[in-house]
Scaffold this active site. Structure first.
Site, mmCIF file in Angstrom:
data_model
loop_
_atom_site.group_PDB
_atom_site.id
_atom_site.type_symbol
_atom_site.label_atom_id
_atom_site.label_comp_id
_atom_site.label_asym_id
_atom_site.label_seq_id
_atom_site.Cartn_x
_atom_site.Cartn_y
_atom_site.Cartn_z
ATOM 1 N N ASN A 202 118.370 75.108 81.803
ATOM 2 C CA ASN A 202 118.373 74.451 80.496
ATOM 3 C C ASN A 202 117.216 74.936 79.631
ATOM 4 O O ASN A 202 117.412 75.532 78.579
ATOM 5 C CB ASN A 202 118.327 72.941 80.659
ATOM 6 N N THR A 203 115.989 74.702 80.087
ATOM 7 C CA THR A 203 114.814 75.022 79.271
ATOM 8 C C THR A 203 114.769 76.499 78.896
ATOM 9 O O THR A 203 114.408 76.847 77.763
ATOM 10 C CB THR A 203 113.523 74.631 80.008
ATOM 11 N N LYS B 243 124.882 64.060 88.696
ATOM 12 C CA LYS B 243 123.738 64.862 89.151
ATOM 13 C C LYS B 243 122.590 63.875 89.332
ATOM 14 O O LYS B 243 122.067 63.336 88.358
ATOM 15 C CB LYS B 243 123.382 65.931 88.133
ATOM 16 N N ALA C 39 116.433 74.173 88.409
ATOM 17 C CA ALA C 39 115.052 74.110 87.906
ATOM 18 C C ALA C 39 114.249 75.362 88.237
ATOM 19 O O ALA C 39 114.345 75.911 89.323
ATOM 20 C CB ALA C 39 114.320 72.878 88.420
ATOM 21 N N GLY C 40 113.457 75.792 87.246
ATOM 22 C CA GLY C 40 112.519 76.885 87.439
ATOM 23 C C GLY C 40 112.924 78.210 86.838
ATOM 24 O O GLY C 40 112.109 79.127 86.753
ATOM 25 N N GLY D 40 111.310 73.057 84.057
ATOM 26 C CA GLY D 40 110.693 73.507 82.818
ATOM 27 C C GLY D 40 109.543 74.472 82.982
ATOM 28 O O GLY D 40 108.933 74.883 81.992
#
EC number: 2.8.1.10
Length: 267
Positions: free
Chosen positions: A216-217, A107, A194-195, A168
């Site tokens: 993830n976050t 990635k 992301a987001g 994040g």
């Protein structure tokens, strides 16, 4: 086999010839320890987990290692180049990960700005060209830019990973139209990266017809990461089924759901 499994039994996320039943991908950062990472991964039903080479000891066998907790025969361990700010750094990091693990997937992240963590598209493109030539299966983190997405496909990237919002941020999907344009522009998988802030952010993304979503976050910072992982598992399934089912058209005016023919007192 549950009802949703029957409906999706022939539906796969396919990247570089490898098929995955789950369209949810998990990032391994920010969890309190490797044990929690393992538990979240199992609860999510995901089959791919990204690993930051610079932050997790997959290249140092003398230290506690994520691979001690996650079976690489069961999951695809996807090294990423998080923390790299130049093409050269990203290339070296990917090479180091492949040498240590034998994994030729990457990635690709090349960050352009420390505050926003937005990708540097020029450096990402430079790195991608080299890594593809070196035999890597490259999945680049990119802006939601259909023109650049097509360029990455043209040089041999196995998928593209446009952001929904900054890493994040938890802002959720900000520009659905660009993701639609990207999906129309490329034939490789489109995985939104992301987001995502919660499970409820996933169905609107999946309903656009994208091929997968990475988070993830939103998991690591949830009050209960395990419950959030389960919620995200089913949110991804719901979004995919809704896309395959096809939504009704949006209308300006109401349309009665019950027939009006034969209604008493109606002239």
């Amino acid at each position: 086999m549950q009802d949703w499994e029957k409906l999706l039994q022939d539906d796969y996320l396919e990247i570089a010839g490898r098929k995955f039943k789950s369209r949810l991908i998990i990032g391994s950062g920010k969890f309190k320890d490797f044990q929690q990472t393992k538990e979240v991964l199992e609860a999510s039903g995901a089959e791919i987990i990204t690993v930051a080479v610079r932050r997790v000891n997959i290249t140092d066998p003398t230290k506690e290692n994520l691979l001690d907790y996650i079976d690489p025969k069961k999951y695809l361990i996807l090294p990423n180049t998080a923390g790299c700010y130049t093409a050269e750094e990203a290339i070296k990091t990917a090479m180091m990960a492949r040498e240590a693990t034998g994994i030729n997937w990457v990635k690709l992240e090349v960050i352009g700005d420390q505050k926003t963590l937005l990708p540097d598209m020029e450096e990402t493109y430079k790195a991608a060209k080299v890594l593809v030539k070196e035999g890597f299966v490259v999945l680049p983190y990119i802006f939601d830019d259909p023109v650049f997405a097509k360029k990455f496909e043209d040089i041999g990237c196995a998928a593209v990973m446009p952001l929904a919002a900054p890493i994040g941020s938890g802002l959720g999907l900000q520009n659905p139209y660009n993701l639609i344009f990207i999906k129309e522009a490329v034939s490789v998988p489109v995985i939104v990266d992301a987001g995502i802030g919660s499970a409820t952010d996933i169905p609107p993304v999946m309903e656009l017809g994208v091929d997968g979503v990475l988070t993830n976050t939103a998991l690591a910072e949830a009050k209960d990461p395990i419950k959030m992982a389960v919620a995200m598992k089913y949110a991804t399934i719901a979004g995919r089924l809704a896309y395959l089912a096809g939504r009704m058209p949006k209308r300006t005016y109401a349309v009665p759901s019950s027939p009006t023919k034969g209604v008493p007192f109606k002239g």
